[in-house]
Structure formats: structure tokens, C-alpha cells
Design a protein around this motif. Structure first.
Motif, mmCIF file in Angstrom:
data_model
loop_
_atom_site.group_PDB
_atom_site.id
_atom_site.type_symbol
_atom_site.label_atom_id
_atom_site.label_comp_id
_atom_site.label_asym_id
_atom_site.label_seq_id
_atom_site.Cartn_x
_atom_site.Cartn_y
_atom_site.Cartn_z
ATOM 1 N N HIS A 4 0.849 -1.186 0.000
ATOM 2 C CA HIS A 4 0.000 0.000 0.000
ATOM 3 C C HIS A 4 0.889 1.242 0.000
ATOM 4 C CE1 HIS A 4 -3.818 -2.100 0.581
ATOM 5 N NE2 HIS A 4 -3.159 -2.911 1.389
ATOM 6 N N LYS A 5 0.297 2.383 -0.265
ATOM 7 C CA LYS A 5 1.048 3.631 -0.406
ATOM 8 C C LYS A 5 1.989 3.871 0.774
ATOM 9 C CE LYS A 5 0.430 8.651 -0.872
ATOM 10 N NZ LYS A 5 1.405 8.793 -1.964
ATOM 11 N N ARG A 10 7.794 3.828 2.844
ATOM 12 C CA ARG A 10 8.761 3.412 3.879
ATOM 13 C C ARG A 10 9.888 2.538 3.318
ATOM 14 N NH1 ARG A 10 3.988 2.596 7.139
ATOM 15 N NH2 ARG A 10 4.120 0.341 6.745
ATOM 16 N N LEU A 11 9.825 2.193 2.052
ATOM 17 C CA LEU A 11 10.880 1.372 1.465
ATOM 18 C C LEU A 11 12.220 2.102 1.478
ATOM 19 C CD1 LEU A 11 9.014 -0.019 -1.682
ATOM 20 C CD2 LEU A 11 9.625 -1.304 0.381
ATOM 21 N N TYR A 15 16.031 1.141 -3.215
ATOM 22 C CA TYR A 15 15.109 0.067 -3.596
ATOM 23 C C TYR A 15 13.823 0.660 -4.162
ATOM 24 C CZ TYR A 15 12.355 -4.231 -3.175
ATOM 25 O OH TYR A 15 11.569 -5.332 -3.432
ATOM 26 N N LYS A 16 13.287 1.665 -3.482
ATOM 27 C CA LYS A 16 12.055 2.303 -3.946
ATOM 28 C C LYS A 16 12.270 2.992 -5.287
ATOM 29 C CE LYS A 16 10.636 6.041 -1.837
ATOM 30 N NZ LYS A 16 10.034 6.942 -0.828
ATOM 31 N N LEU A 17 13.405 3.664 -5.436
ATOM 32 C CA LEU A 17 13.728 4.349 -6.687
ATOM 33 C C LEU A 17 13.726 3.368 -7.847
ATOM 34 C CD1 LEU A 17 14.766 7.146 -7.831
ATOM 35 C CD2 LEU A 17 17.057 6.208 -7.554
ATOM 36 N N ASN A 18 14.384 2.219 -7.669
ATOM 37 C CA ASN A 18 14.451 1.211 -8.731
ATOM 38 C C ASN A 18 13.088 0.586 -8.996
ATOM 39 O OD1 ASN A 18 17.223 1.428 -9.289
ATOM 40 N ND2 ASN A 18 17.744 0.091 -7.582
#
Length: 209
Positions: A4-5, A10-11, A15-18
């Protein structure tokens, strides 16, 4: 994975960018070439070029937010009004990728990455010589986006591509010249044609099982 958003936010940053840069799927790989009014040439890779319309022919791409010391591409476009879009093929993907480096202002990626440039028909901005599809563009409008990026809209002023890569219907065969696409920020894929379907009319829709 089911996020979920709040969990996405919180990633871990990289990791979130990729992840978020990958979920849109394969994007076109293009080098955008520009020339300043003082004749300094610049080229940089973009994966955000999109079709806007065919009549008149228009394309657009997304420019990242401009910092206090902007990079060369956007200032050159605003200064001269012209730029080129060049398809990337397998033969020079590594050189194309490294044009994303933040070089000193005034240093040309053409020179640093050993990408040969060419000027065609008196067009102001440089093309990438090895690119199989070259598009000369004229800046029309820039639209600020909510995230600080800029949607850059241009008209197609010139189109150069090999005759053998176009079929009788005007469709470009990306596989025929080893065109590539980008997933995320730095992963490149070859493009293979799977099929081609007719223009969809309601009375011609197959009876799918």
C-alpha cells in the motif's frame, strides 16, 4: 509482494527508486541532442519520449526538475528552440547510458563518450550519427508538472530513417535495426516483434474464449 502507499513510502530509498522506475514497463531509449547559441554540443539519454499527435506531428518528453545550476539540455532548448531525438540501438547502448553522467558545464558528452555527431540539412541541433532513427524537433511549449518536472512539447521538423525499416503501412520495424528499450534507470532490453493486429472495429472483434 503487495504494498500500500504507506508501505511504499517506507521502502529503502534506492530500492524504492528502482522499483517505481521499473513498474511502468519498457520505455523508449533515446538520446536528445542540443547545441547552445555558442555552438557547444550536448547529448543525454532519456526514457520519457511520448507520442502526442500525428497531424501535426508532435512528441514530448519529461525533463527532471532544474537545479540552481541546470544541466545543458533544457537551457539549450530554451535558448535555441531546437533539439534532436535519436533512437538508441544495441551497438552503442553503453556509450548512450553514460551520457547520464553529470559532466562539467561546457564539456560535451559527444566527445567524452565518443559518440559521433552529424548535422543534417542545416538543422541547428546535432544528430547522433549511429542512430538509426533521427528526429529533428522544434520546441513548442513547456508545462510544469506537480512534482517539479517539466513536460517539454515539440513539433517534428525532420525525420531521417532507413527505408528498409518501414513497411508499406508506414510502420517502423524496431527489431530490424536492433532498437532497445529501458526498464527502470539502467537496464536495457532488446526489442522483438511478436505480432501485428488490424485497426479495431467493433464488428470485427474475434470471439475470444
Amino acid at each position: 509482494m503487495h504494498l500500500h502507499k504507506e508501505e511504499i513510502e517506507r521502502l529503502e530509498r534506492t530500492y524504492k527508486l528502482n522499483l517505481i522506475n521499473s513498474i511502468s514497463g519498457i520505455k523508449p531509449a533515446n538520446l536528445i541532442g542540443t547545441r547552445s547559441s555558442s555552438k557547444m554540443d550536448n547529448v543525454a539519454i532519456f526514457s520519457s519520449v511520448v507520442h502526442l499527435g500525428s497531424s501535426p506531428a508532435q512528441l514530448a518528453f519529461i525533463m527532471r526538475p532544474q537545479s540552481e545550476i541546470p544541466r545543458d539540455t533544457y537551457p539549450n532548448i530554451l535558448e535555441t528552440g531546437f533539439y534532436t531525438i535519436n533512437h538508441v540501438s544495441e551497438s552503442f547502448i553503453e556509450k548512450a547510458h553514460y551520457t547520464s553522467a553529470k559532466l562539467e558545464r561546457g564539456e560535451s558528452e559527444f566527445d567524452r563518450m565518443k559518440l559521433e555527431k552529424e548535422f543534417i540539412g542545416g538543422f541547428h541541433a546535432p544528430f547522433v550519427k549511429d542512430s538509426p532513427v533521427k528526429i529533428g524537433m522544434k520546441h513548442m511549449e513547456s508545462i510544469p508538472l506537480p512534482n517539479g518536472c517539466i513536460f517539454v512539447i515539440g513539433s517534428v521538423e525532420m525525420l531521417v530513417l532507413p527505408d528498409h525499416s518501414i513497411n508499406d503501412m508506414g510502420q517502423v520495424n524496431l527489431q530490424g535495426y536492433s532498437g532497445v528499450g529501458i526498464s527502470g534507470l539502467n537496464t536495457y532490453y532488446g526489442l522483438n516483434k511478436l505480432d501485428s493486429f488490424p485497426y479495431v472495429r467493433e464488428d470485427e472483434i474475434p470471439d475470444f474464449k
